[in-house]
Design a protein around this motif. Sequence first.
Motif, PDB file in Angstrom:
ATOM      1  N   GLU A  56      82.668  68.073  38.846  1.00 13.26           N
ATOM      2  CA  GLU A  56      83.330  66.775  38.986  1.00 13.26           C
ATOM      3  C   GLU A  56      84.369  66.816  40.105  1.00 13.26           C
ATOM      4  O   GLU A  56      84.480  65.884  40.903  1.00 13.26           O
ATOM      5  CB  GLU A  56      83.997  66.378  37.669  1.00 13.26           C
ATOM      6  N   GLU A  57      85.117  67.907  40.171  1.00 11.00           N
ATOM      7  CA  GLU A  57      86.114  68.069  41.234  1.00 11.00           C
ATOM      8  C   GLU A  57      85.439  68.076  42.603  1.00 11.00           C
ATOM      9  O   GLU A  57      85.904  67.410  43.536  1.00 11.00           O
ATOM     10  CB  GLU A  57      86.895  69.367  41.011  1.00 11.00           C
ATOM     11  N   LEU A  58      84.342  68.806  42.740  1.00 10.44           N
ATOM     12  CA  LEU A  58      83.614  68.858  44.003  1.00 10.44           C
ATOM     13  C   LEU A  58      83.091  67.473  44.369  1.00 10.44           C
ATOM     14  O   LEU A  58      83.224  67.032  45.519  1.00 10.44           O
ATOM     15  CB  LEU A  58      82.462  69.861  43.915  1.00 10.44           C
ATOM     16  N   ARG A  59      82.528  66.765  43.413  1.00 14.05           N
ATOM     17  CA  ARG A  59      82.024  65.411  43.657  1.00 14.05           C
ATOM     18  C   ARG A  59      83.147  64.490  44.140  1.00 14.05           C
ATOM     19  O   ARG A  59      82.976  63.727  45.094  1.00 14.05           O
ATOM     20  CB  ARG A  59      81.362  64.873  42.383  1.00 14.05           C
ATOM     21  N   ASP A  60      84.321  64.571  43.491  1.00 13.60           N
ATOM     22  CA  ASP A  60      85.458  63.745  43.898  1.00 13.60           C
ATOM     23  C   ASP A  60      85.940  64.101  45.304  1.00 13.60           C
ATOM     24  O   ASP A  60      86.270  63.213  46.103  1.00 13.60           O
ATOM     25  CB  ASP A  60      86.628  63.900  42.919  1.00 13.60           C
ATOM     26  N   LEU A  61      85.978  65.388  45.625  1.00  9.68           N
ATOM     27  CA  LEU A  61      86.435  65.815  46.948  1.00  9.68           C
ATOM     28  C   LEU A  61      85.460  65.382  48.035  1.00  9.68           C
ATOM     29  O   LEU A  61      85.878  64.966  49.127  1.00  9.68           O
ATOM     30  CB  LEU A  61      86.651  67.329  46.982  1.00  9.68           C
ATOM     31  N   ILE A  62      84.172  65.449  47.739  1.00  8.81           N
ATOM     32  CA  ILE A  62      83.175  64.985  48.706  1.00  8.81           C
ATOM     33  C   ILE A  62      83.297  63.473  48.894  1.00  8.81           C
ATOM     34  O   ILE A  62      83.232  62.972  50.026  1.00  8.81           O
ATOM     35  CB  ILE A  62      81.755  65.390  48.254  1.00  8.81           C
ATOM     36  N   THR A  63      83.500  62.752  47.810  1.00  9.72           N
ATOM     37  CA  THR A  63      83.686  61.302  47.890  1.00  9.72           C
ATOM     38  C   THR A  63      84.907  60.964  48.743  1.00  9.72           C
ATOM     39  O   THR A  63      84.844  60.105  49.629  1.00  9.72           O
ATOM     40  CB  THR A  63      83.831  60.692  46.484  1.00  9.72           C
ATOM     41  N   LEU A  64      86.015  61.638  48.486  1.00  9.69           N
ATOM     42  CA  LEU A  64      87.235  61.423  49.275  1.00  9.69           C
ATOM     43  C   LEU A  64      86.970  61.693  50.750  1.00  9.69           C
ATOM     44  O   LEU A  64      87.353  60.897  51.620  1.00  9.69           O
ATOM     45  CB  LEU A  64      88.362  62.319  48.759  1.00  9.69           C
ATOM     46  N   ASN A  65      86.297  62.782  51.050  1.00 11.19           N
ATOM     47  CA  ASN A  65      86.003  63.143  52.430  1.00 11.19           C
ATOM     48  C   ASN A  65      85.169  62.052  53.114  1.00 11.19           C
ATOM     49  O   ASN A  65      85.455  61.655  54.247  1.00 11.19           O
ATOM     50  CB  ASN A  65      85.278  64.492  52.448  1.00 11.19           C
ATOM     51  N   ARG A  66      84.164  61.550  52.419  1.00  5.21           N
ATOM     52  CA  ARG A  66      83.312  60.501  52.989  1.00  5.21           C
ATOM     53  C   ARG A  66      84.090  59.209  53.231  1.00  5.21           C
ATOM     54  O   ARG A  66      83.931  58.553  54.272  1.00  5.21           O
ATOM     55  CB  ARG A  66      82.134  60.227  52.070  1.00  5.21           C
ATOM     56  N   ILE A  67      84.911  58.817  52.265  1.00  3.80           N
ATOM     57  CA  ILE A  67      85.703  57.594  52.407  1.00  3.80           C
ATOM     58  C   ILE A  67      86.656  57.706  53.584  1.00  3.80           C
ATOM     59  O   ILE A  67      86.779  56.781  54.397  1.00  3.80           O
ATOM     60  CB  ILE A  67      86.464  57.277  51.103  1.00  3.80           C
ATOM     61  N   LEU A  68      87.349  58.834  53.675  1.00  2.00           N
ATOM     62  CA  LEU A  68      88.317  59.009  54.757  1.00  2.00           C
ATOM     63  C   LEU A  68      87.637  59.049  56.119  1.00  2.00           C
ATOM     64  O   LEU A  68      88.159  58.488  57.089  1.00  2.00           O
ATOM     65  CB  LEU A  68      89.165  60.258  54.532  1.00  2.00           C
ATOM     66  N   LYS A  69      86.476  59.676  56.212  1.00  2.30           N
ATOM     67  CA  LYS A  69      85.750  59.701  57.487  1.00  2.30           C
ATOM     68  C   LYS A  69      85.379  58.284  57.921  1.00  2.30           C
ATOM     69  O   LYS A  69      85.540  57.922  59.082  1.00  2.30           O
ATOM     70  CB  LYS A  69      84.488  60.558  57.377  1.00  2.30           C
ATOM     71  N   ARG A  70      84.894  57.484  56.972  1.00  3.29           N
ATOM     72  CA  ARG A  70      84.510  56.102  57.305  1.00  3.29           C
ATOM     73  C   ARG A  70      85.735  55.263  57.674  1.00  3.29           C
ATOM     74  O   ARG A  70      85.696  54.449  58.600  1.00  3.29           O
ATOM     75  CB  ARG A  70      83.748  55.471  56.158  1.00  3.29           C
ATOM     76  N   ALA A  71      86.828  55.452  56.939  1.00  2.00           N
ATOM     77  CA  ALA A  71      88.060  54.709  57.238  1.00  2.00           C
ATOM     78  C   ALA A  71      88.591  55.091  58.607  1.00  2.00           C
ATOM     79  O   ALA A  71      89.042  54.223  59.380  1.00  2.00           O
ATOM     80  CB  ALA A  71      89.112  54.971  56.155  1.00  2.00           C
ATOM     81  N   LYS A  72      88.540  56.376  58.945  1.00  2.00           N
ATOM     82  CA  LYS A  72      89.027  56.818  60.258  1.00  2.00           C
ATOM     83  C   LYS A  72      88.144  56.285  61.381  1.00  2.00           C
ATOM     84  O   LYS A  72      88.651  55.864  62.423  1.00  2.00           O
ATOM     85  CB  LYS A  72      89.109  58.345  60.313  1.00  2.00           C
ATOM     86  N   LEU A  73      86.846  56.273  61.169  1.00  2.00           N
ATOM     87  CA  LEU A  73      85.935  55.718  62.172  1.00  2.00           C
ATOM     88  C   LEU A  73      86.250  54.249  62.418  1.00  2.00           C
ATOM     89  O   LEU A  73      86.365  53.801  63.563  1.00  2.00           O
ATOM     90  CB  LEU A  73      84.482  55.878  61.725  1.00  2.00           C
ATOM     91  N   ARG A  74      86.412  53.487  61.334  1.00  2.00           N
ATOM     92  CA  ARG A  74      86.734  52.068  61.473  1.00  2.00           C
ATOM     93  C   ARG A  74      88.092  51.889  62.162  1.00  2.00           C
ATOM     94  O   ARG A  74      88.257  51.013  63.013  1.00  2.00           O
ATOM     95  CB  ARG A  74      86.745  51.418  60.091  1.00  2.00           C
ATOM     96  N   ALA A  75      89.066  52.730  61.810  1.00  2.00           N
ATOM     97  CA  ALA A  75      90.390  52.637  62.424  1.00  2.00           C
ATOM     98  C   ALA A  75      90.316  52.919  63.920  1.00  2.00           C
ATOM     99  O   ALA A  75      90.950  52.221  64.726  1.00  2.00           O
ATOM    100  CB  ALA A  75      91.351  53.608  61.735  1.00  2.00           C
ATOM    101  N   PHE A  76      89.525  53.924  64.312  1.00  2.00           N
ATOM    102  CA  PHE A  76      89.345  54.207  65.746  1.00  2.00           C
ATOM    103  C   PHE A  76      88.723  53.009  66.456  1.00  2.00           C
ATOM    104  O   PHE A  76      89.126  52.663  67.563  1.00  2.00           O
ATOM    105  CB  PHE A  76      88.439  55.427  65.953  1.00  2.00           C
ATOM    106  N   GLN A  77      87.758  52.360  65.823  1.00  2.00           N
ATOM    107  CA  GLN A  77      87.117  51.185  66.420  1.00  2.00           C
ATOM    108  C   GLN A  77      88.139  50.052  66.602  1.00  2.00           C
ATOM    109  O   GLN A  77      88.127  49.382  67.639  1.00  2.00           O
ATOM    110  CB  GLN A  77      85.953  50.715  65.559  1.00  2.00           C
ATOM    111  N   LEU A  78      88.999  49.851  65.616  1.00  2.00           N
ATOM    112  CA  LEU A  78      90.015  48.807  65.720  1.00  2.00           C
ATOM    113  C   LEU A  78      91.037  49.103  66.811  1.00  2.00           C
ATOM    114  O   LEU A  78      91.437  48.197  67.552  1.00  2.00           O
ATOM    115  CB  LEU A  78      90.730  48.624  64.376  1.00  2.00           C
ATOM    116  N   VAL A  79      91.422  50.341  66.907  1.00  2.00           N
ATOM    117  CA  VAL A  79      92.427  50.733  67.912  1.00  2.00           C
ATOM    118  C   VAL A  79      91.853  50.621  69.316  1.00  2.00           C
ATOM    119  O   VAL A  79      92.564  50.273  70.266  1.00  2.00           O
ATOM    120  CB  VAL A  79      92.945  52.163  67.628  1.00  2.00           C
ATOM    121  N   ASN A  80      90.569  50.881  69.472  1.00  2.00           N
ATOM    122  CA  ASN A  80      89.954  50.907  70.799  1.00  2.00           C
ATOM    123  C   ASN A  80      89.212  49.630  71.161  1.00  2.00           C
ATOM    124  O   ASN A  80      88.363  49.631  72.047  1.00  2.00           O
ATOM    125  CB  ASN A  80      88.981  52.110  70.889  1.00  2.00           C
ATOM    126  N   LYS A  81      89.551  48.532  70.506  1.00  2.00           N
ATOM    127  CA  LYS A  81      88.942  47.230  70.828  1.00  2.00           C
ATOM    128  C   LYS A  81      89.380  46.781  72.198  1.00  2.00           C
ATOM    129  O   LYS A  81      90.452  46.923  72.635  1.00  2.00           O
ATOM    130  CB  LYS A  81      89.350  46.175  69.799  1.00  2.00           C
TER     131      LYS A  81
END
Length: 81
Positions: A56-81
Amino acid sequence: METTTSPLEVGIDFLASCPSPEDIIAFKVDREVSDRLEALALSKSSGNSLSTDEQEELRDLITLNRILKRAKLRAFQLVNK
């Protein structure tokens, strides 16, 4: 009694605080969290069985990692508009 906040909850709390794109880009999980994710993933890939709590801990950590990667990608797109 002392309660601990899971890394997933820390990430959710951070994103729920409506951070700026720059804050999202700069956000990093604690080194201990990264090390724990790596240790659990390595243990699992080495054929060692994980306890139910560790799975369960591994699943949660992988989920967190995926969410943060997607959020950072979107944030980079917003900053570089």
